[in-house]
Scaffold this motif. Structure first.
Motif, PDB file in Angstrom:
ATOM      1  N   ASP A 222      40.716  67.492  26.080  1.00  0.00           N
ATOM      2  CA  ASP A 222      39.650  66.549  26.395  1.00  0.00           C
ATOM      3  C   ASP A 222      40.264  65.168  26.638  1.00  0.00           C
ATOM      4  O   ASP A 222      40.733  64.518  25.704  1.00  0.00           O
ATOM      5  N   ILE A 223      40.282  64.755  27.887  1.00  0.00           N
ATOM      6  CA  ILE A 223      40.905  63.474  28.226  1.00  0.00           C
ATOM      7  C   ILE A 223      39.865  62.446  28.692  1.00  0.00           C
ATOM      8  O   ILE A 223      40.225  61.332  29.063  1.00  0.00           O
ATOM      9  N   LEU A 224      38.575  62.805  28.687  1.00  0.00           N
ATOM     10  CA  LEU A 224      37.556  61.920  29.249  1.00  0.00           C
ATOM     11  C   LEU A 224      37.464  60.602  28.498  1.00  0.00           C
ATOM     12  O   LEU A 224      37.163  59.562  29.100  1.00  0.00           O
ATOM     13  N   SER A 225      37.752  60.608  27.203  1.00  0.00           N
ATOM     14  CA  SER A 225      37.694  59.367  26.428  1.00  0.00           C
ATOM     15  C   SER A 225      38.810  58.400  26.811  1.00  0.00           C
ATOM     16  O   SER A 225      38.768  57.223  26.451  1.00  0.00           O
ATOM     17  N   CYS A 226      39.822  58.895  27.535  1.00  0.00           N
ATOM     18  CA  CYS A 226      40.939  58.045  27.987  1.00  0.00           C
ATOM     19  C   CYS A 226      40.591  57.267  29.252  1.00  0.00           C
ATOM     20  O   CYS A 226      41.380  56.414  29.689  1.00  0.00           O
ATOM     21  N   LEU A 227      39.452  57.569  29.852  1.00  0.00           N
ATOM     22  CA  LEU A 227      39.067  56.959  31.115  1.00  0.00           C
ATOM     23  C   LEU A 227      37.886  56.023  30.918  1.00  0.00           C
ATOM     24  O   LEU A 227      37.086  56.212  29.994  1.00  0.00           O
ATOM     25  N   PRO A 228      37.735  55.021  31.782  1.00  0.00           N
ATOM     26  CA  PRO A 228      36.510  54.228  31.750  1.00  0.00           C
ATOM     27  C   PRO A 228      35.304  55.142  31.987  1.00  0.00           C
ATOM     28  O   PRO A 228      35.423  56.140  32.708  1.00  0.00           O
ATOM     29  N   PRO A 229      34.164  54.840  31.390  1.00  0.00           N
ATOM     30  CA  PRO A 229      33.013  55.756  31.485  1.00  0.00           C
ATOM     31  C   PRO A 229      32.652  56.149  32.917  1.00  0.00           C
ATOM     32  O   PRO A 229      32.377  57.317  33.191  1.00  0.00           O
ATOM     33  N   MET A 230      32.664  55.190  33.836  1.00  0.00           N
ATOM     34  CA  MET A 230      32.234  55.506  35.205  1.00  0.00           C
ATOM     35  C   MET A 230      33.193  56.463  35.911  1.00  0.00           C
ATOM     36  O   MET A 230      32.784  57.362  36.629  1.00  0.00           O
ATOM     37  N   THR A 231      34.502  56.286  35.692  1.00  0.00           N
ATOM     38  CA  THR A 231      35.464  57.179  36.339  1.00  0.00           C
ATOM     39  C   THR A 231      35.553  58.517  35.614  1.00  0.00           C
ATOM     40  O   THR A 231      35.888  59.531  36.233  1.00  0.00           O
ATOM     41  N   ALA A 232      35.254  58.536  34.318  1.00  0.00           N
ATOM     42  CA  ALA A 232      35.212  59.803  33.588  1.00  0.00           C
ATOM     43  C   ALA A 232      34.142  60.715  34.167  1.00  0.00           C
ATOM     44  O   ALA A 232      34.346  61.929  34.316  1.00  0.00           O
ATOM     45  N   ILE A 233      33.001  60.142  34.529  1.00  0.00           N
ATOM     46  CA  ILE A 233      31.920  60.933  35.125  1.00  0.00           C
ATOM     47  C   ILE A 233      32.354  61.491  36.478  1.00  0.00           C
ATOM     48  O   ILE A 233      32.105  62.663  36.791  1.00  0.00           O
TER      49      ILE A 233
END
Length: 414
Positions: A222-233
């Motif tokens: 799970d790497i989504l927390s490593c990204l800004p919220p908008m780019t994680a989406i």
């Protein structure tokens, strides 16, 4: 109105990149951020983890005003030509006031001094470089020692080997050198990196590196927390639709087919191929059928991983030294191709169209026939490179050929 340039890959866009954009605005006061971004292939000698349009979307979401494509010929070249190609594009916009780039430490006066030596190549530097190369040092190590030879009296406490072992510091010096070569009025503005090191695999940093995030993706972490919220989406949506991630390890069949079209003799023509390396490559390829393992087997002190990957990618894409010469590669890119822009910064497009000293491409299909050589030839190759890349999408139902001709300009509306 001031504009700042950022040279990037966003592979993928992470929190450190957002910090860089924010610091660029803070340090320069720029109204607009112009990103020059590698297309579907990146400087480490691999395909990008996501296609250039998805990564453009990430950049625009994060606040970039406009994204220009760095052609593959420069995006996958050595640091010298990567930097020259990108800085050249910013110079040709006619509206870029600053170049803001990340480095491991803000020692701009030292980078400037080193860039001057690398640009002017005085006799003591050339002699020292030749000596160290003849002693078996790789180019980067030999260059560090040659810089120490020339600058040790002026900067007695600088460990040049340590300073330029970091890819971002190497690029920083090359950006300064490119600005000198182009006699550019663009002002360089370094930003010290706050994220994990360039190749640091640790995801637990507050701003993990792109290398760590790609490794996490390959391991299904799970790497989504490593990204800004908008780019994680954006990343999450892309993966759910089978539009990524793309890993070079999955390209082994393509590479070995491309290699089968060569003999050791014909490999001499491949861009960046070193004398004798073609024999080492063929010997190892007889028993190794995995691309990552082949890179590891060929790499050595003189030929590090990144250079080997770039050479193998040149074989895969059939990028030869002769083709580079046909395209006037050493003179820089022949066009400014816009991948996307923010709607509220539309005035920037008008300024660019009035000031640019290269053709500005917003619709490749419509504008292609009006372009001169070598722009048309380079774009023909770019279309071929994109088709190869898109063929590796996890969801083949989403794949279309000729996307460079049919994909509309991305317009981000906030």
């Amino acid at each position: 109105m001031a504009a700042a340039g950022i040279i990037c890959e966003y592979n993928p866009f992470h929190k450190g990149h957002l910090y860089h954009i924010e610091q660029t605005r803070l340090l320069t006061g720029a109204d607009d951020i112009i990103c020059v971004m590698s297309g579907n292939y990146v400087q480490r000698g691999e395909p990008a983890i996501l296609d250039k349009w998805l990564r453009t979307s990430m950049a625009l979401e994060a606040g970039a005003s406009l994204v220009l494509e760095l052609p593959t010929y420069y995006a996958c070249a050595s640091a010298e030509f990567f930097a020259f190609g990108a800085v050249s594009l910013l110079q040709h916009t006619g509206i870029t006031d600053f170049l803001c780039f990340g480095c491991e430490e803000d020692r701009s006066h030292i980078f400037q001094a080193a860039a001057a030596v690398l640009y002017e190549e005085p006799a003591p530097y050339r002699s020292a470089l030749k000596t160290y190369l003849s002693q078996g040092f790789g180019f980067a190590a030999a260059r560090a020692r040659a810089l120490h030879h020339c600058l040790s009296q002026q900067y007695p406490n600088v460990n040049w080997q340590s300073l330029i072992e970091h890819p971002n510091n190497i690029l920083a010096m090359e950006y300064y050198k490119a600005l000198l070569r182009l006699h550019s009025p663009i002002q360089p503005v370094p930003v010290q990196r706050m994220s994990g090191g360039y190749s640091d695999p640790d995801l637990n940093h507050s701003m993990p590196s792109a290398s760590a995030i790609r490794l996490g993706l390959a391991r299904n972490e799970d790497i989504l927390s490593c990204l800004p919220p908008m780019t994680a989406i954006t990343l999450q949506d892309a993966i759910s639709q089978g539009l990524g991630p793309v890993f070079f390890s999955d390209w082994s069949a393509d590479f070995y087919y491309a290699l089968s079209q060569h003999t050791p003799k014909t490999l001499h023509s491949i861009a960046d191929m070193a004398e004798g390396l073609e024999n080492r490559l063929f010997r190892q390829a007889k028993t190794i059928w995995n691309l990552d393992e082949l890179v590891a087997a060929i790499s050595c002190k003189r030929y590090p991983y990144a250079r080997i990957r770039r050479i193998l990618l040149n074989i895969l894409l059939n990028i030869s030294q002769e083709r580079r010469q046909q395209l006037s590669f050493a003179e820089g890119p022949a066009y400014l191709r816009i991948l996307g822009f923010r709607k509220e910064r539309e005035g920037l497009l008008h300024r660019l169209s009035q000031s640019a000293s290269l053709p500005v491409i917003t619709n490749l299909a419509r504008q292609f026939s009006s372009l001169d050589e070598p722009a048309r030839s380079m774009l023909e190759d770019e279309i071929r490179f994109t088709d190869l890349y898109m063929g590796h999408m996890p969801n083949k139902a989403k794949v279309r050929r000729g996307l460079d001709l049919t994909q509309p300009l991305l317009i981000w509306r906030s």
